[in-house]
Design a protein around this motif. Sequence first.
Motif, PDB file in Angstrom:
ATOM      1  N   LEU A   1       1.197   2.827  14.720  1.00  0.00           N
ATOM      2  CA  LEU A   1       1.494   2.371  13.363  1.00  0.00           C
ATOM      3  C   LEU A   1       0.194   2.248  12.581  1.00  0.00           C
ATOM      4  CD1 LEU A   1       3.243   0.994  11.113  1.00  0.00           C
ATOM      5  CD2 LEU A   1       2.792  -1.171  12.291  1.00  0.00           C
TER       6      LEU A   1
ATOM      7  N   ASP B   1       5.505  -8.940   5.982  1.00  0.00           N
ATOM      8  CA  ASP B   1       5.980  -7.686   5.384  1.00  0.00           C
ATOM      9  C   ASP B   1       7.402  -7.373   5.866  1.00  0.00           C
ATOM     10  OD1 ASP B   1       6.368  -5.038   4.517  1.00  0.00           O
ATOM     11  OD2 ASP B   1       4.214  -4.624   4.627  1.00  0.00           O
TER      12      ASP B   1
ATOM     13  N   ALA C   1       3.062   2.794   5.160  1.00  0.00           N
ATOM     14  CA  ALA C   1       3.144   2.705   6.620  1.00  0.00           C
ATOM     15  C   ALA C   1       3.428   4.077   7.196  1.00  0.00           C
ATOM     16  CB  ALA C   1       4.234   1.724   7.036  1.00  0.00           C
TER      17      ALA C   1
ATOM     18  N   GLU D   1       5.930 -12.255  10.514  1.00  0.00           N
ATOM     19  CA  GLU D   1       5.369 -11.072   9.857  1.00  0.00           C
ATOM     20  C   GLU D   1       5.812 -11.087   8.398  1.00  0.00           C
ATOM     21  OE1 GLU D   1       3.717  -8.265   8.274  1.00  0.00           O
ATOM     22  OE2 GLU D   1       3.250  -8.263  10.417  1.00  0.00           O
TER      23      GLU D   1
ATOM     24  N   LEU E   1       8.207  -3.695   6.447  1.00  0.00           N
ATOM     25  CA  LEU E   1       7.620  -3.206   7.688  1.00  0.00           C
ATOM     26  C   LEU E   1       8.471  -3.634   8.884  1.00  0.00           C
ATOM     27  CD1 LEU E   1       5.312  -1.824   9.220  1.00  0.00           C
ATOM     28  CD2 LEU E   1       4.093  -4.005   9.190  1.00  0.00           C
TER      29      LEU E   1
ATOM     30  N   VAL F   1       5.939   0.231   2.378  1.00  0.00           N
ATOM     31  CA  VAL F   1       6.316  -1.123   2.765  1.00  0.00           C
ATOM     32  C   VAL F   1       5.618  -2.086   1.819  1.00  0.00           C
ATOM     33  CG1 VAL F   1       6.757  -0.506   5.173  1.00  0.00           C
ATOM     34  CG2 VAL F   1       4.447  -1.229   4.503  1.00  0.00           C
TER      35      VAL F   1
ATOM     36  N   VAL G   1      -1.185   1.348   8.495  1.00  0.00           N
ATOM     37  CA  VAL G   1      -0.847   0.887   7.151  1.00  0.00           C
ATOM     38  C   VAL G   1      -2.039   1.185   6.258  1.00  0.00           C
ATOM     39  CG1 VAL G   1      -0.226  -1.051   5.693  1.00  0.00           C
ATOM     40  CG2 VAL G   1       0.717  -0.894   8.003  1.00  0.00           C
TER      41      VAL G   1
END
Length: 289
Positions: A40, A111, A26, A109, A114, A21, A42
């Motif tokens: 989750l 990203d 991720a 968010e 993501l 991502v 990262v």
Amino acid sequence: MGKSRNPRRRQAAPEAVVEQVDGGTAELVPDRDRARAWTLLVDGAPQSHVDLDDPAYLSFEYQRRLGHVVDLAAPPGKPVQAVHLGGGALTLARYVAATRPRSTQQVVERDAALVRLVRRELPLDAGARVRVRATDAREGLGKVPDGWADLVVADVFSGARTPAHLTSVEFLDEVRRALRPGGVYAANLTDGPPLTHLRGQIATAAARFAELALVADPAVLRGKRFGNAVLVASDLPLPVPELTRRAASDPHPARVEHGKALRDFTGGAAPVTDADAVASPAPPPSVFR
């Protein structure tokens, strides 16, 4: 005629999902103890835990503390208008949707990759009124109408650090603008000894809000280890006794500081401005082992 030893084929355990991502690698890792739950990560740092069958279940300690803030921000079950800065797996937005049906929420968010991964693998309930903006948290906050939000939650990390531009009084001016009068601001902060960042963030919030409370593990507050602390702020009195009761009864009990004790905790730290803001400290490698 003999009976089959295996009348049903056993379902294969879900596999982890790994994708690149914008913010790194991720991973969605299945929770072996809950059938449709995932964590989750990262770049190896845990970001969120989601149970698709029970979105009101909050696994991470800091998310449970933010859940208490959500529970106490309005009468039980009453819909709210909430802004979430930092999306992750949309854990808290799912929690608000489950515990306060008909709430309207905005998630910011940065990203975008993501966001696509989470929407695909961990889809939101069809009835959830959640809009996700793929942009910088402060930029997205700037698009929220004046006085729109009952609740603003900041849980933004880049490389396990809160970006500098989300730590200043100017940022909190934007938070206040977006909040209705008497609305609640909550932020997930991280720090370790000597707690310089945390003290500065409390001083910064005190420069913009009349009422503050801090919820954290006692060992973190004593500067014994790196960890999370949830800052809660409003211009109206906070439900400190009930927040204290809930935090103390969690599986990992937390302490609530407020009033003079919290002011003393800052140790004379000065409010942070855009001109001198720095990102929160990086966690030591041992935190994620």
